[in-house]
Design an enzyme around this catalytic site. Structure first.
Site, PDB file in Angstrom:
ATOM      1  CG  ASP A  35      -2.114   0.908   1.071  1.00 30.85           C
ATOM      2  OD1 ASP A  35      -3.249   0.417   1.029  1.00 30.85           O
ATOM      3  OD2 ASP A  35      -1.895   2.144   0.973  1.00 30.85           O
ATOM      4  CG  LEU A  37       0.622   3.534   4.020  1.00 31.56           C
ATOM      5  CD1 LEU A  37       1.562   3.652   5.216  1.00 31.56           C
ATOM      6  CD2 LEU A  37      -0.695   2.895   4.458  1.00 31.56           C
ATOM      7  CG  ASP A  61       3.051   4.407  -6.590  1.00 34.67           C
ATOM      8  OD1 ASP A  61       2.116   3.812  -7.148  1.00 34.67           O
ATOM      9  OD2 ASP A  61       3.220   5.635  -6.672  1.00 34.67           O
ATOM     10  CB  THR A 132     -16.629   0.042  -9.075  1.00 33.67           C
ATOM     11  OG1 THR A 132     -17.842   0.764  -8.950  1.00 33.67           O
ATOM     12  CG2 THR A 132     -15.865   0.675 -10.248  1.00 33.67           C
ATOM     13  CG  ASP A 133     -22.083  -0.611  -9.033  1.00 30.93           C
ATOM     14  OD1 ASP A 133     -21.239   0.275  -8.774  1.00 30.93           O
ATOM     15  OD2 ASP A 133     -23.191  -0.668  -8.460  1.00 30.93           O
ATOM     16  CD  GLU A 134     -19.211   4.498  -8.749  1.00 34.25           C
ATOM     17  OE1 GLU A 134     -18.889   5.552  -9.301  1.00 34.25           O
ATOM     18  OE2 GLU A 134     -19.217   4.361  -7.507  1.00 34.25           O
ATOM     19  CE1 TYR A 157     -13.033   4.345  -8.416  1.00 34.01           C
ATOM     20  CE2 TYR A 157     -15.417   4.473  -8.625  1.00 34.01           C
ATOM     21  CZ  TYR A 157     -14.285   3.807  -8.195  1.00 34.01           C
ATOM     22  OH  TYR A 157     -14.395   2.596  -7.556  1.00 34.01           O
ATOM     23  CE  LYS A 161     -11.713  -0.066  -9.907  1.00 33.44           C
ATOM     24  NZ  LYS A 161     -10.630  -0.696  -9.090  1.00 33.44           N
ATOM     25  CG  ASN A 186     -22.300   2.852  -3.873  1.00 33.65           C
ATOM     26  OD1 ASN A 186     -22.586   2.616  -5.028  1.00 33.65           O
ATOM     27  ND2 ASN A 186     -21.881   4.038  -3.475  1.00 33.65           N
ATOM     28  CB  ILE A 213     -28.669  16.027   0.332  1.00 33.18           C
ATOM     29  CG1 ILE A 213     -28.881  15.571   1.777  1.00 33.18           C
ATOM     30  CG2 ILE A 213     -29.356  15.096  -0.660  1.00 33.18           C
ATOM     31  CD1 ILE A 213     -28.507  14.154   2.050  1.00 33.18           C
ATOM     32  NE  ARG A 288     -20.130  12.726  -6.834  1.00 32.03           N
ATOM     33  CZ  ARG A 288     -20.165  11.549  -6.218  1.00 32.03           C
ATOM     34  NH1 ARG A 288     -20.743  10.513  -6.803  1.00 32.03           N
ATOM     35  NH2 ARG A 288     -19.638  11.397  -5.025  1.00 32.03           N
TER      36      ARG A 288
END
Ligand code: NAD
Ligand code: TYD
Length: 350
Positions: A35, A37, A61, A132-134, A157, A161, A186, A213, A288
């Site tokens: 990691d 960090l 890295d 991810t599902d994104e 993002y 991915k 998520n 929100i 967003r």
């Protein structure tokens, strides 16, 4: 088969749960947690297992290919569990290059290091890419993402991915690298960095700050308890087919505004506050940019082929999560004040 596993991103949210599961469940495996960090990596997440005999931490890295080559030569890994990533959509909107660097170039460097190390014998090796599902884009009011859904990433993002997923498959098809992939919805649970919706709201309720929100709060996410996610990874790692992708999700869709109200209700109840106290903190803010409307996973393949189902109902999972944050105020203080960075200095620099 006994494994020596390179687990990347093990100091992050999901990576720390995955590290804990593999270190405790498989004492005859060796787990090396690599990691960098970044701000999201926190070794305090692994305090309970840091002295386990089958566990080792290495700071580094994934973008650094010469370093990865040395690490593979030193440890003779038989598997990779690749969790390391830049993971927050809002940060990707302000700094897309950081996401391409780690998620695309870093993943490719890792694939290249594994390919070189395993070139003479791919037998029994596994390169498991956690995604991810994104990558599938944004749904309207109906429908679900299946493994066949065409990729349509819409944030820096998710685009980074998606790109990393394509590279993982390309290494499988071109070089026969034995890969497995999963795309999950998520996650929520303990050790979640308080920049993401659920831990941010719990922290803000506890400190009496506004609960931001985005837009009208009508965007929908499909939430899964993090321990259920890492249980699914365990099942896929051990019984999933090489070259295959599995979707992981909880069939648990919530509009953001309803979710935040549920958090308010449960925290008020647990702290013995009057009903409605925390809801007053809800504040609608600018949406967003490019905000995906709805994500929802169809996890039928994983259920039918490998027998995995989520173990927790959401109300129970969120209750456990709130209890954890209430009991771990010190962790939250360290993360929000930045003190967690000192932990590495103390632990690993004498
Ligand atoms: P996280 O941001 O909490 O943790 C990421 C970890 O990776 C950190 O410990 C960080 O220090 C490390 N890291 C970042 N860049 C690195 C680099 N260049 N080299 C080495 N380490 C580096 O992320 P998370 O939420 O735990 O997500 C883990 C993985 O799961 C990611 O690949 C993410 O895309 C995927 N995922 C997350 C969710 C979610 O809801 N959080 C859902 C589905 C999939
Ligand atoms: P987040 O936890 O960032 O996950 P993701 O964007 O990867 O789904 O956000 C979850 C949802 O909550 C998403 O629709 C954006 C929204 N959100 C807010 O409304 N306010 C916030 O402060 C944050 C961080 C997110």
């Amino acid at each position: 088969m006994k494994h020596t596993i390179l687990l990347t991103g093990g100091a992050g949210f999901i990576g720390s749960h995955l590290t804990r599961l593999f270190v405790t469940k498989y004492p005859d495996y060796r787990i090396v947690n690599l990691d960098k960090l970044t701000y999201a990596g926190n070794l305090e997440n692994l305090r309970d297992i840091e002295h386990a005999p089958n566990y080792q931490f290495v700071k580094g890295d994934i973008v650094d290919l010469p370093f990865l080559r040395t690490l593979f030569a030193e440890h003779q890994f038989t598997a990779v569990l690749h969790c390391a990533a830049e993971s927050h959509v809002d940060r990707s909107i302000t700094d897309p290059l950081a996401f391409v660097t780690t998620n695309v170039i870093g993943t490719t460097a890792l694939l290249q290091a594994a390919k070189e190390a395993w070139k003479d014998d791919m037998n029994g090796k596994i390169f498991y890419h956690i995604s991810t599902d994104e990558v599938y884009g944004s749904l309207g009011e109906t429908g679900f993402f299946t493994e066949e859904t065409a990729y349509d990433p819409r944030s820096p993002y998710s685009a980074s991915k998606a790109s990393s997923d394509h590279l993982v498959r390309a290494f499988h098809h071109t070089y026969k690298l034995p890969v497995k992939l999963s795309n999950c919805s998520n996650n929520y649970g303990p050790y979640h960095f308080p920049e993401k919706l659920i831990p941010l709201c719990i922290n803000n309720i506890l400190t009496n700050k506004p609960l931001p929100i985005y837009g009208k709060g009508e965007n929908v996410r499909d939430w899964l308890y993090v321990e259920d996610h890492v249980r699914a990874i365990d099942v896929i790692f051990h019984t999933g087919k090489i070259g295959e992708t599995y979707n992981i999700g909880g069939h648990n869709e919530w509009k953001n505004i309803d979710l935040v109200k549920e958090l308010c209700r449960q925290v008020d109840q647990k702290l013995g506050r009057d009903k409605g106290t925390s809801e007053k903190l809800i504040t609608y803010v600018t949406d967003r940019a490019g905000h995906d409307m709805r994500y929802a996973i169809d996890a039928t393949k994983l259920k039918n082929e490998l027998g995995w189902t989520p173990s927790l109902q959401f109300e129970e999972g969120i209750s456990k999560t709130i209890d954890w944050y209430l009991a771990n105020g010190e962790w939250l203080n360290h993360v929000t004040s930045g003190d967690y960075r000192e932990y590495y200095e103390k632990m690993y620099r004498g």
